[in-house]
Design a protein around this motif. Structure first.
Motif, PDB file in Angstrom:
ATOM      1  N   PHE A  74      96.578  68.923  26.565  1.00 14.34           N
ATOM      2  CA  PHE A  74      96.109  69.337  27.880  1.00 14.34           C
ATOM      3  C   PHE A  74      94.587  69.436  27.909  1.00 14.34           C
ATOM      4  CE2 PHE A  74      94.596  72.861  30.497  1.00 14.34           C
ATOM      5  CZ  PHE A  74      94.929  72.387  31.762  1.00 14.34           C
ATOM      6  N   ALA A  75      94.006  70.078  26.912  1.00 10.48           N
ATOM      7  CA  ALA A  75      92.548  70.259  26.858  1.00 10.48           C
ATOM      8  C   ALA A  75      91.821  68.922  26.731  1.00 10.48           C
ATOM      9  CB  ALA A  75      92.166  71.179  25.690  1.00 10.48           C
ATOM     10  N   GLY A  76      92.466  67.933  26.179  1.00 11.14           N
ATOM     11  CA  GLY A  76      91.846  66.623  26.016  1.00 11.14           C
ATOM     12  C   GLY A  76      91.742  65.814  27.293  1.00 11.14           C
ATOM     13  N   ARG A  77      92.342  66.262  28.363  1.00 12.01           N
ATOM     14  CA  ARG A  77      92.327  65.514  29.627  1.00 12.01           C
ATOM     15  C   ARG A  77      90.994  65.581  30.362  1.00 12.01           C
ATOM     16  NH1 ARG A  77      97.962  67.615  32.221  1.00 12.01           N
ATOM     17  NH2 ARG A  77      99.320  66.900  30.549  1.00 12.01           N
ATOM     18  N   TYR A  78      90.296  66.675  30.250  1.00  8.56           N
ATOM     19  CA  TYR A  78      89.082  66.907  31.042  1.00  8.56           C
ATOM     20  C   TYR A  78      87.865  67.026  30.130  1.00  8.56           C
ATOM     21  CZ  TYR A  78      92.954  68.242  34.007  1.00  8.56           C
ATOM     22  OH  TYR A  78      94.146  68.251  34.687  1.00  8.56           O
ATOM     23  N   ALA A  79      86.769  66.415  30.545  1.00  9.82           N
ATOM     24  CA  ALA A  79      85.562  66.384  29.705  1.00  9.82           C
ATOM     25  C   ALA A  79      85.084  67.782  29.323  1.00  9.82           C
ATOM     26  CB  ALA A  79      84.445  65.623  30.409  1.00  9.82           C
ATOM     27  N   VAL A  80      85.106  68.705  30.259  1.00  8.50           N
ATOM     28  CA  VAL A  80      84.610  70.056  29.968  1.00  8.50           C
ATOM     29  C   VAL A  80      85.438  70.718  28.873  1.00  8.50           C
ATOM     30  CG1 VAL A  80      84.285  72.375  30.908  1.00  8.50           C
ATOM     31  CG2 VAL A  80      83.578  70.391  32.240  1.00  8.50           C
ATOM     32  N   THR A  81      86.747  70.634  28.967  1.00 10.34           N
ATOM     33  CA  THR A  81      87.589  71.255  27.936  1.00 10.34           C
ATOM     34  C   THR A  81      87.659  70.395  26.675  1.00 10.34           C
ATOM     35  OG1 THR A  81      89.553  70.287  28.979  1.00 10.34           O
ATOM     36  CG2 THR A  81      88.996  72.578  29.544  1.00 10.34           C
ATOM     37  N   ARG A  82      87.556  69.074  26.846  1.00  4.89           N
ATOM     38  CA  ARG A  82      87.615  68.154  25.703  1.00  4.89           C
ATOM     39  C   ARG A  82      86.445  68.380  24.742  1.00  4.89           C
ATOM     40  NH1 ARG A  82      88.775  63.675  28.388  1.00  4.89           N
ATOM     41  NH2 ARG A  82      86.640  63.164  28.917  1.00  4.89           N
ATOM     42  N   TYR A  83      85.284  68.723  25.296  1.00  7.35           N
ATOM     43  CA  TYR A  83      84.087  68.865  24.466  1.00  7.35           C
ATOM     44  C   TYR A  83      83.620  70.307  24.307  1.00  7.35           C
ATOM     45  CZ  TYR A  83      84.277  63.909  25.247  1.00  7.35           C
ATOM     46  OH  TYR A  83      84.708  62.610  25.333  1.00  7.35           O
ATOM     47  N   THR A  84      84.447  71.265  24.699  1.00 11.57           N
ATOM     48  CA  THR A  84      84.133  72.675  24.436  1.00 11.57           C
ATOM     49  C   THR A  84      85.354  73.367  23.817  1.00 11.57           C
ATOM     50  OG1 THR A  84      84.716  73.309  26.711  1.00 11.57           O
ATOM     51  CG2 THR A  84      82.380  72.936  26.230  1.00 11.57           C
ATOM     52  N   LEU A  85      86.401  73.489  24.601  1.00 14.45           N
ATOM     53  CA  LEU A  85      87.585  74.219  24.172  1.00 14.45           C
ATOM     54  C   LEU A  85      88.303  73.543  22.999  1.00 14.45           C
ATOM     55  CD1 LEU A  85      89.179  76.734  24.853  1.00 14.45           C
ATOM     56  CD2 LEU A  85      90.495  75.391  26.484  1.00 14.45           C
ATOM     57  N   LEU A  86      88.452  72.235  23.064  1.00 15.41           N
ATOM     58  CA  LEU A  86      89.168  71.524  21.999  1.00 15.41           C
ATOM     59  C   LEU A  86      88.445  71.624  20.654  1.00 15.41           C
ATOM     60  CD1 LEU A  86      91.795  70.001  21.602  1.00 15.41           C
ATOM     61  CD2 LEU A  86      90.586  67.890  22.119  1.00 15.41           C
ATOM     62  N   PRO A  87      87.124  71.386  20.581  1.00 15.73           N
ATOM     63  CA  PRO A  87      86.445  71.588  19.284  1.00 15.73           C
ATOM     64  C   PRO A  87      86.513  73.042  18.808  1.00 15.73           C
ATOM     65  CG  PRO A  87      85.064  70.295  20.736  1.00 15.73           C
ATOM     66  CD  PRO A  87      86.222  70.790  21.559  1.00 15.73           C
ATOM     67  N   LEU A  88      86.365  73.975  19.740  1.00 19.17           N
ATOM     68  CA  LEU A  88      86.434  75.392  19.389  1.00 19.17           C
ATOM     69  C   LEU A  88      87.791  75.726  18.776  1.00 19.17           C
ATOM     70  CD1 LEU A  88      85.501  78.396  19.514  1.00 19.17           C
ATOM     71  CD2 LEU A  88      86.389  78.421  21.843  1.00 19.17           C
ATOM     72  N   LEU A  89      88.860  75.351  19.455  1.00 14.69           N
ATOM     73  CA  LEU A  89      90.202  75.649  18.951  1.00 14.69           C
ATOM     74  C   LEU A  89      90.506  74.916  17.649  1.00 14.69           C
ATOM     75  CD1 LEU A  89      92.271  75.674  22.256  1.00 14.69           C
ATOM     76  CD2 LEU A  89      91.500  77.624  20.893  1.00 14.69           C
ATOM     77  N   SER A  90      90.051  73.682  17.554  1.00 10.67           N
ATOM     78  CA  SER A  90      90.322  72.924  16.328  1.00 10.67           C
ATOM     79  C   SER A  90      89.638  73.572  15.129  1.00 10.67           C
ATOM     80  CB  SER A  90      89.898  71.462  16.487  1.00 10.67           C
ATOM     81  OG  SER A  90      88.501  71.333  16.559  1.00 10.67           O
TER      82      SER A  90
END
Length: 179
Positions: free
Chosen positions: A61-77
Motif C-alpha cells: 500500500f505504501a509503495g503506491r504513492y510517492a510521498v509514502t513510497r519515499y518516506t514511510l516505506l524506508p522508515l518502516l523497512s
C-alpha cells in the motif's frame, strides 16, 4: 634529554590509545548494546504480533504513492528489518521505483539512528560524533535526535522523487521500458 624519553613517551601514548578504546568499548557494552538488543527484540516481537503478511500488505500500500513510497516505506523497512535487510522492501515496488526507494532507504540509515539505534548500528559512530559536540555545548540531545529524524524524512522524500525522475529520464533516453 635522555635517549629513552621519546621512546617511553611513544610507548605510553600507544598503550593509552588502546586503553581509551577499551573505555569506549566498556561504555558501549554497558550503554548502547543492551538498548540495541531490547529494541531489536521489541521490533521482532511487534512483527510477530502484527504478522508478516499484514506488514507486507502495508508495504505494498505504501509503495503506491510517492510521498509514502519515499518516506514511510524506508522508515518502516529500517525499523522492522534494519540495515541491510531493509532494502528488500523494494520487492513490493514496480521496477521503475526501485532505484529511488533504495536511494531513500540508504539515505535514511543515518538520521534514523538518532531515535532508533537498532535500525543501523553501524551509523552510531557518526551520530555519536555529532552528539559529543552537542553535549559539550550543553544543548538538548533529544532535540537533535528529533531534528535528525524529521529532516531525514524530508531529505529522503526529495531524494526519492529526484532519483525517480532521473531514472525515468535515463530509461526513456536509452529506450528501456521499466515496469
Amino acid at each position: 634529554m635522555h635517549v629513552l624519553t621519546p621512546i617511553t613517551a611513544a610507548a605510553s601514548w600507544f598503550i593509552g590509545l588502546f586503553q581509551a578504546g577499551g573505555k569506549v568499548f566498556v561504555a558501549y557494552v554497558t550503554g548502547i548494546i543492551p538498548t540495541l538488543v531490547v529494541l531489536l527484540t521489541a521490533f521482532y516481537a511487534l512483527t510477530a504480533l502484527v504478522g508478516e503478511d499484514r506488514i507486507h500488505n502495508f508495504a505494498r500500500f505504501a509503495g503506491r504513492y510517492a510521498v509514502t513510497r519515499y518516506t514511510l516505506l524506508p522508515l518502516l523497512s529500517l525499523l522492522f528489518l534494519t540495515n541491510p535487510m531493509a532494502y528488500t522492501f523494494g520487492v513490493f515496488l514496480e521496477e521503475k521505483h526501485k532505484p529511488a526507494f533504495y536511494d531513500s532507504a540508504v539515505s535514511y540509515c543515518h538520521p534514523i539512528t538518532a531515535l532508533f539505534p537498532n535500525a543501523n548500528a553501524g551509523e552510531l559512530f557518526v551520530y555519536y560524533g555529532a552528539l559529543a559536540g552537542i553535549q559539550k555545548l550543553h544543548l538538548p540531545v533529544g532535540e537533535l535526535a528529533v531534528r535528525y529524524f524529521l529532516v531525514g524524512l524530508v531529505v529522503i522524500l526529495i531524494r526519492g522523487v529526484v532519483t525517480e525522475r532521473i531514472t525515468l529520464f535515463l530509461a526513456r533516453r536509452q529506450g528501456i521500458e521499466l515496469g
